[in-house]
Design a protein around this motif. Structure first.
Motif, PDB file in Angstrom:
ATOM      1  N   THR A 144       9.629   0.502 -18.940  1.00 23.59           N
ATOM      2  CA  THR A 144      10.762   0.907 -18.100  1.00 23.59           C
ATOM      3  C   THR A 144      11.446   2.245 -18.797  1.00 23.59           C
ATOM      4  OG1 THR A 144      10.810  -1.321 -17.121  1.00 23.59           O
ATOM      5  CG2 THR A 144      12.615   0.455 -16.578  1.00 23.59           C
ATOM      6  N   ALA A 145      11.884   2.065 -19.946  1.00 23.96           N
ATOM      7  CA  ALA A 145      12.641   3.246 -20.522  1.00 23.96           C
ATOM      8  C   ALA A 145      11.819   4.390 -20.504  1.00 23.96           C
ATOM      9  CB  ALA A 145      13.086   2.812 -22.104  1.00 23.96           C
ATOM     10  N   LYS A 146      10.551   4.360 -20.856  1.00 24.97           N
ATOM     11  CA  LYS A 146       9.595   5.461 -20.832  1.00 24.97           C
ATOM     12  C   LYS A 146       9.895   6.145 -19.618  1.00 24.97           C
ATOM     13  CE  LYS A 146       4.861   6.851 -22.047  1.00 24.97           C
ATOM     14  NZ  LYS A 146       3.648   6.264 -22.531  1.00 24.97           N
ATOM     15  N   LEU A 147       9.841   5.212 -18.326  1.00 28.18           N
ATOM     16  CA  LEU A 147       9.632   5.887 -17.355  1.00 28.18           C
ATOM     17  C   LEU A 147      10.922   6.537 -16.766  1.00 28.18           C
ATOM     18  CD1 LEU A 147       8.424   5.941 -14.206  1.00 28.18           C
ATOM     19  CD2 LEU A 147       9.525   3.779 -13.816  1.00 28.18           C
ATOM     20  N   ALA A 148      12.036   5.971 -17.301  1.00 30.28           N
ATOM     21  CA  ALA A 148      13.274   6.686 -17.098  1.00 30.28           C
ATOM     22  C   ALA A 148      13.466   7.939 -17.687  1.00 30.28           C
ATOM     23  CB  ALA A 148      14.713   5.907 -17.665  1.00 30.28           C
ATOM     24  N   ARG A 149      12.903   8.196 -19.135  1.00 29.05           N
ATOM     25  CA  ARG A 149      12.775   9.383 -19.470  1.00 29.05           C
ATOM     26  C   ARG A 149      11.934  10.459 -18.897  1.00 29.05           C
ATOM     27  NH1 ARG A 149      11.655   6.116 -24.045  1.00 29.05           N
ATOM     28  NH2 ARG A 149       9.691   6.635 -24.342  1.00 29.05           N
ATOM     29  N   LYS A 150      10.713   9.908 -18.366  1.00 33.02           N
ATOM     30  CA  LYS A 150       9.780  10.727 -17.740  1.00 33.02           C
ATOM     31  C   LYS A 150      10.352  11.435 -16.415  1.00 33.02           C
ATOM     32  CE  LYS A 150       5.139  10.873 -16.213  1.00 33.02           C
ATOM     33  NZ  LYS A 150       3.674  10.046 -16.020  1.00 33.02           N
ATOM     34  N   PRO A 156       0.880  -1.171  -0.153  1.00 34.87           N
ATOM     35  CA  PRO A 156       0.124   0.112  -0.095  1.00 34.87           C
ATOM     36  C   PRO A 156       1.074   1.319   0.137  1.00 34.87           C
ATOM     37  CG  PRO A 156      -0.101  -1.044   2.111  1.00 34.87           C
ATOM     38  CD  PRO A 156       0.643  -1.836   1.167  1.00 34.87           C
ATOM     39  N   GLY A 157       0.660   2.338  -0.825  1.00 37.02           N
ATOM     40  CA  GLY A 157       1.186   3.518  -0.911  1.00 37.02           C
ATOM     41  C   GLY A 157       2.459   3.287  -1.922  1.00 37.02           C
ATOM     42  N   LEU A 158       2.933   2.336  -2.679  1.00 37.64           N
ATOM     43  CA  LEU A 158       3.727   2.222  -3.407  1.00 37.64           C
ATOM     44  C   LEU A 158       3.359   2.758  -4.704  1.00 37.64           C
ATOM     45  CD1 LEU A 158       6.860   1.523  -3.890  1.00 37.64           C
ATOM     46  CD2 LEU A 158       5.867  -0.745  -4.568  1.00 37.64           C
ATOM     47  N   ARG A 159       4.088   3.597  -5.347  1.00 39.26           N
ATOM     48  CA  ARG A 159       3.738   3.955  -6.611  1.00 39.26           C
ATOM     49  C   ARG A 159       3.783   2.899  -7.972  1.00 39.26           C
ATOM     50  NH1 ARG A 159       4.735   8.241 -10.588  1.00 39.26           N
ATOM     51  NH2 ARG A 159       6.948   8.732 -10.199  1.00 39.26           N
ATOM     52  N   LEU A 160       2.795   2.664  -8.489  1.00 34.53           N
ATOM     53  CA  LEU A 160       2.945   1.761  -9.384  1.00 34.53           C
ATOM     54  C   LEU A 160       2.843   2.479 -10.834  1.00 34.53           C
ATOM     55  CD1 LEU A 160       0.195  -0.656  -7.869  1.00 34.53           C
ATOM     56  CD2 LEU A 160       2.606  -0.468  -7.602  1.00 34.53           C
ATOM     57  N   LEU A 161       3.458   1.870 -11.940  1.00 31.02           N
ATOM     58  CA  LEU A 161       3.101   1.908 -13.559  1.00 31.02           C
ATOM     59  C   LEU A 161       2.757   0.497 -13.900  1.00 31.02           C
ATOM     60  CD1 LEU A 161       3.269   3.558 -15.951  1.00 31.02           C
ATOM     61  CD2 LEU A 161       5.659   3.146 -15.864  1.00 31.02           C
TER      62      LEU A 161
END
Length: 362
Positions: free
Chosen positions: A85-91, A68-73
């Motif tokens: 994951t690459a998109k997240l690194a860029r963001k 609970p509380g952990l940010r999810l993609l």
């Protein structure tokens, strides 16, 4: 701050020392350690002020319960984990992203690099593992529970022992009893080796009948549910011969000497030498051909290691196996193994299966 938040905070300190902006955690055991999530197929990105788990819809409900509380993609169906994951690194604007070089494949790294060209990827080894090597109280109790379940399973197997049983029969019964007493499963395929086959340190169970030989070596452990135990005991079907009594006595003396050498600040090679010197002085040094032990935790083999040329020092909270052995081809072998906690003042045995020569006789 929760246990897992504290662990991520300690990891961030290591990231600063490594001068990286974040770490891509791809080892599922490390993801579990840092988040509490017990599923798989998910990566964790930890930065100086954030932590995001890249996962998929199969685990949404499970993650709500476990993290609970952990940010999810959450990936959409058909969306692959590496591009996401690459998109997240860029963001997140990560300039220098560490990755677990013992977990991420060369091919996966290539895909990430091509999809996040503005991110520099820096290989890292053992960052999370260095944290995992020192257990907190909850982890220690989990290992203690795993050792206790392993003991109960072994007791039932001994009590129901028959000479007609095969090595494979005993291995299957250990698995059944471990689950019956609350274990998730055995922590590794058990080693059950009768007579001369006990000279094989990693013998796989066969159709060999245990009653056809005088003794059997059993190496087993339990996951209960996430943390492992690892033990080895001998079972004597008949009163031990003079040779067996001698060999067993040497190995037991070596194991006890090594356990007594465990304390904060002791180097792995020094603890190994405490056992190896006993065996060598008895004339069997060449027949002890492996290291003394290893750490146990979320994996059956993890840091720290205890063996020759191992200079890393023990610290309170580490849990290690102590498992000296003597192996004589054509005759058999003896190994005795326990799980030991390094305490502030010395050590504590977490496994308590009897191991005197007399206690091994059926």
């Amino acid at each position: 701050m929760s246990t897992h938040e504290k662990r991520r905070s300690k990891l961030r300190q290591l990231l600063r020392r490594q001068k990286i902006d974040g770490l891509l955690v791809t080892s599922f055991q490390n993801v579990t350690y840092l988040t509490g999530f017990t599923g798989d197929d998910s990566y964790l990105v930890v930065t100086a002020d954030d932590a995001v788990l890249v996962t998929d819809p199969r685990y949404t409900t499970q993650l709500e319960d476990e993290c609970p509380g952990l940010r999810l993609l959450v990936r959409e169906p058909g969306e692959r984990i590496l591009p996401t994951t690459a998109k997240l690194a860029r963001k997140l604007g990560i300039g220098r992203l560490g990755f677990e070089e013992d977990s991420l494949t060369v091919g996966a790294l290539r895909q990430l690099s091509e999809a996040a060209k503005k991110t520099e990827f820096a290989g890292q080894a053992g960052l999370v593992e260095s944290l995992r090597a020192v257990k907190d109280k909850g982890e220690v109790e989990s290992i203690r529970s795993a050792a206790h379940i392993a003991k109960r399973a072994f007791e039932v197997v001994r009590a129901s022992w028959t000479s007609e049983a095969t090595e494979a029969d005993i291995a299957r019964e250990l698995e059944y009893q471990a689950r019956r007493f609350g274990g998730k499963c055995l922590s590794f395929p058990p080693i059950v080796a009768a007579g001369p086959r006990a000279a094989l340190p990693h013998a796989s169970p066969t159709a060999t009948r245990v009653g056809d030989h005088d003794f059997t070596l059993i190496d087993w452990g339990v996951f209960a549910p996430l943390y492992a135990s690892d033990l080895t005991r001998m079972v004597f079907h008949t009163p031990p011969s003079k040779k067996m009594a001698k060999i067993y006595g040497i190995v037991l003396e070596a194991q006890l000497a090594a356990i007594e050498a465990i304390r904060p600040g002791a180097k792995g090679e020094v603890v190994d030498a405490a056992a190896r010197d006993v065996i060598t002085k008895a004339g069997y040094g060449k027949e002890f051909g492996h290291g003394l032990g290893h750490g146990v935790g979320l994996e059956i083999h993890e840091g720290p290691r205890m063996g020759r040329n191992t200079e890393a020092e023990l610290v309170p909270g580490m849990v290690v196996t102590v498992e000296p052995g003597i192996y004589l081809p054509g005759w058999g072998g003896v190994r005795i193994e326990d799980d030991v906690l390094v305490t502030k003042t010395g050590y504590e045995l977490l496994s308590d299966v009897p191991k005197s020569l007399e206690s091994c006789l059926l």
